[in-house]
Enzyme design. Structure first.
Site, short mmCIF file in Angstrom:
data_model
loop_
_atom_site.label_atom_id
_atom_site.label_comp_id
_atom_site.label_asym_id
_atom_site.label_seq_id
_atom_site.Cartn_x
_atom_site.Cartn_y
_atom_site.Cartn_z
N THR A 63 12.26 -7.75 -10.33
CA THR A 63 11.72 -9.01 -10.54
C THR A 63 10.50 -9.36 -9.79
O THR A 63 10.51 -8.75 -8.58
CB THR A 63 12.85 -10.13 -9.95
OG1 THR A 63 14.02 -9.73 -10.65
CG2 THR A 63 12.54 -11.44 -10.34
N SER A 108 -3.59 -2.98 -0.70
CA SER A 108 -2.17 -3.77 -0.09
C SER A 108 -2.78 -5.23 0.06
O SER A 108 -4.05 -5.65 0.63
CB SER A 108 -2.01 -3.16 1.31
OG SER A 108 -1.17 -3.93 2.01
N CYS A 152 2.94 5.98 18.51
CA CYS A 152 4.22 6.68 18.96
C CYS A 152 5.04 7.23 17.95
O CYS A 152 5.62 6.36 17.14
CB CYS A 152 4.86 5.31 19.67
SG CYS A 152 5.35 5.53 21.27
N GLN A 192 -7.94 -0.08 3.16
CA GLN A 192 -8.88 -0.57 4.30
C GLN A 192 -10.24 -0.92 3.88
O GLN A 192 -10.79 -1.71 4.25
CB GLN A 192 -9.16 0.40 5.36
CG GLN A 192 -7.82 0.64 6.19
CD GLN A 192 -7.52 -0.53 7.18
OE1 GLN A 192 -8.32 -1.32 7.64
NE2 GLN A 192 -6.47 -0.62 7.60
N GLY A 243 0.62 -1.16 0.04
CA GLY A 243 -0.02 0.00 0.13
C GLY A 243 0.88 1.37 0.04
O GLY A 243 0.67 2.22 -0.47
N THR A 244 1.98 1.17 0.80
CA THR A 244 2.64 2.38 0.70
C THR A 244 3.41 2.91 -0.50
O THR A 244 3.18 4.21 -0.89
CB THR A 244 3.96 2.38 1.92
OG1 THR A 244 3.30 1.92 3.07
CG2 THR A 244 4.84 3.19 1.97
N HIS A 252 -1.39 -7.68 2.49
CA HIS A 252 -1.70 -8.20 3.98
C HIS A 252 -2.75 -7.52 4.81
O HIS A 252 -3.10 -7.84 5.75
CB HIS A 252 -0.39 -7.89 4.64
CG HIS A 252 -0.10 -6.48 5.10
ND1 HIS A 252 -0.38 -5.91 6.39
CD2 HIS A 252 0.32 -5.25 4.38
CE1 HIS A 252 0.11 -4.91 6.59
NE2 HIS A 252 0.40 -4.26 5.36
N ASN A 258 -8.33 4.42 8.12
CA ASN A 258 -7.75 3.14 8.69
C ASN A 258 -7.80 3.27 10.40
O ASN A 258 -7.85 2.33 10.75
CB ASN A 258 -6.14 2.85 8.23
CG ASN A 258 -5.46 4.08 8.52
OD1 ASN A 258 -5.80 5.16 7.89
ND2 ASN A 258 -4.34 4.10 9.28
C1 LIG Z 1 -1.76 -0.38 5.92
C2 LIG Z 1 -2.19 0.91 5.17
C3 LIG Z 1 -1.31 1.14 4.11
C4 LIG Z 1 0.07 0.72 3.96
O1 LIG Z 1 0.03 -0.43 3.33
P1 LIG Z 1 1.51 -1.30 3.31
O2 LIG Z 1 1.02 -2.36 2.52
O3 LIG Z 1 1.41 -1.92 4.78
O4 LIG Z 1 2.45 -0.44 2.95
C5 LIG Z 1 -1.76 2.42 3.46
N1 LIG Z 1 -3.18 2.99 3.49
C6 LIG Z 1 -3.67 2.50 4.41
C7 LIG Z 1 -5.24 3.21 4.63
C8 LIG Z 1 -3.59 1.61 5.24
O5 LIG Z 1 -4.35 1.02 6.20
#
Ligand SMILES: *Cc1c(COP(=O)(O)O)cnc(C)c1O
Length: 389
Positions: free
Chosen positions: A241, A203, A328, A183, A71-72, A205, A155
């Site tokens: 890759t 994303s 944090c 999300q 996602g990032t 995961h 999120n």
């Molecule tokens: C978790 C999250 C991301 C980041 O995704 P990653 O795959 O962990 O880099 C971006 N945006 C939102 C809204 C998220 O909840």
């Protein structure tokens, strides 16, 4: 002690079927999808099948899906990719990019970086529920604007944004529209064409796929400047890759989401509502975010005279995994930017707790968690100088 996981918004376990589909690409089908021998072709075909599955989930075309590391990266690529193509629009009076003040750091920090490169960014306020006003988007757009980036759902507090209305505005004004749907994708059916979305981040995961993999939908015709240069993968847009096992896992995860999205959303919503109903019985407890326009799996609470970190740590001692509303940052405990944006005072923000549900959540877990929270809140308040009863 049986563990209770209520942090699905942070990450999800890999689905058994996803895991099984991934395994061969770690063990036997390890060829590079770009190689021309049969092991390579096998991997290539698997990557293309995954692409089709991701595309289907959001009603896109296969060639509109670019695989990323998560996602990032998808957020970075969408925003910087468009910005670098529009460098000549810097220096005007108007805003180049319009976003909200409650975006994920992957969007906010990218925008901040672009500000240091001379782009002008408008961070729109939100109401007390965390909702962006589409009229504010309309007002902020000028001839210098090339991108609006507003998340599909938040999120932290789970608020769902008025994506359809914003899509109409961006289309009418000929401005690109990116949405971080990380999300939202597992519980809200999304049709990118119907919603006029030009770019969308996913994303793996967060939807029962493996970590370190994601996708960016980019509508055909949207011009992006690549961030990764190298072998020219993904139509020269994203070199590197292919993460075959990850991509295969993401594809399967999307296929499963498509199959069960309506039942998942229905079940989660009913669990969520019973969790909210129970927890709000606690004296001076409140719900953060919108009562209805919220993700099916998100419950976000605030308790007077409570330190969220302590509550979360004590829940962890009881085997319950939740999250605090505050992150944090550096050495100082900084209140969440989302909670501050919806108008909470820092001390209120620090008294918050996010519980996010998922496919493995049960009714029994909800009642256990409620019992534990009410006991812990009582205990913490007994010791708190802020609680004078
Ligand atoms: C978790 C999250 C991301 C980041 O995704 P990653 O795959 O962990 O880099 C971006 N945006 C939102 C809204 C998220 O909840």
């Amino acid at each position: 002690m049986k563990k209770i996981y209520m942090d699905y918004a942070a990450s999800t376990p890999v689905d058994e079927k996803v895991f099984e589909e991934m395994l061969p690409f770690l063990k036997t089908s390890y060829g590079n999808p770009s190689s021309i021998h049969s092991l390579g072709v096998e991997a290539f075909d698997a990557v293309e099948e995954a692409r089709e599955r991701v595309a289907k989930l959001i009603h896109a075309k296969d060639d509109e899906i670019i695989f990323t590391s998560g996602g990032t990266e998808s957020d970075n690529f969408a925003i910087k990719g468009v910005a670098y193509k529009n460098k000549d629009k810097r220096g005007g009076k108007g805003y180049n990019i319009i976003t909200s003040s409650i975006e994920h750091p992957a969007v906010l920090e990218t925008c901040k970086h672009l500000e240091s490169q001379g782009f002008k960014v408008r961070y729109l306020p939100v109401d007390k529920y965390g909702i962006v006003n589409p009229d504010d988007v309309k007002t902020a757009i000028s001839k210098d604007t090339f991108l609006v980036t507003i998340m599909f759902a938040n999120n932290e507090i789970g608020t769902i944004e008025p994506i359809e209305e914003i899509g109409k505005i961006t289309k009418k004004n000929d401005v690109l529209f990116h949405t971080d749907a990380v999300q939202a994708i597992s519980t809200i059916p999304i049709d990118v064409k119907g919603l006029n979305i030009d770019l969308l981040s996913i994303s793996s995961h967060k939807i029962y796929g493996p970590k370190g993999c994601g996708a960016l939908y980019a509508r055909k015709g949207v011009k992006l400047q690549p961030l990764m240069h190298g072998g020219g993968h993904e139509g020269k847009l994203r070199s590197g890759t292919y993460n075959t096992p990850g991509i295969v896992g993401l594809g399967k995860a999307c296929e499963i989401v498509k199959e069960r999205i309506s039942t998942d959303a229905k079940n989660l919503k009913s669990l969520r509502d019973s969790l909210i109903k129970n927890v709000l019985k606690i004296e001076e407890s409140y719900l953060n975010g919108h009562p209805e326009k919220r993700l099916a799996n998100n419950a976000h609470f605030r308790f007077s005279a409570i330190e969220g970190e302590s509550l979360n740590l004590m829940l962890d001692d009881e085997g319950i995994a939740g999250a605090t509303g505050s992150a944090c940052s550096s050495k100082k405990l900084q209140a969440s930017h989302v909670l501050i944006a919806i108008g909470l005072k820092p001390e209120e923000a620090h008294g918050s707790l996010r519980l996010s549900l998922g496919r493995q959540s049960t009714k029994e877990e909800i009642s256990i968690v409620y019992e534990k929270i009410s006991k812990i809140v009582e205990k913490l308040r007994y010791m708190s100088p802020l609680w004078n009863r």
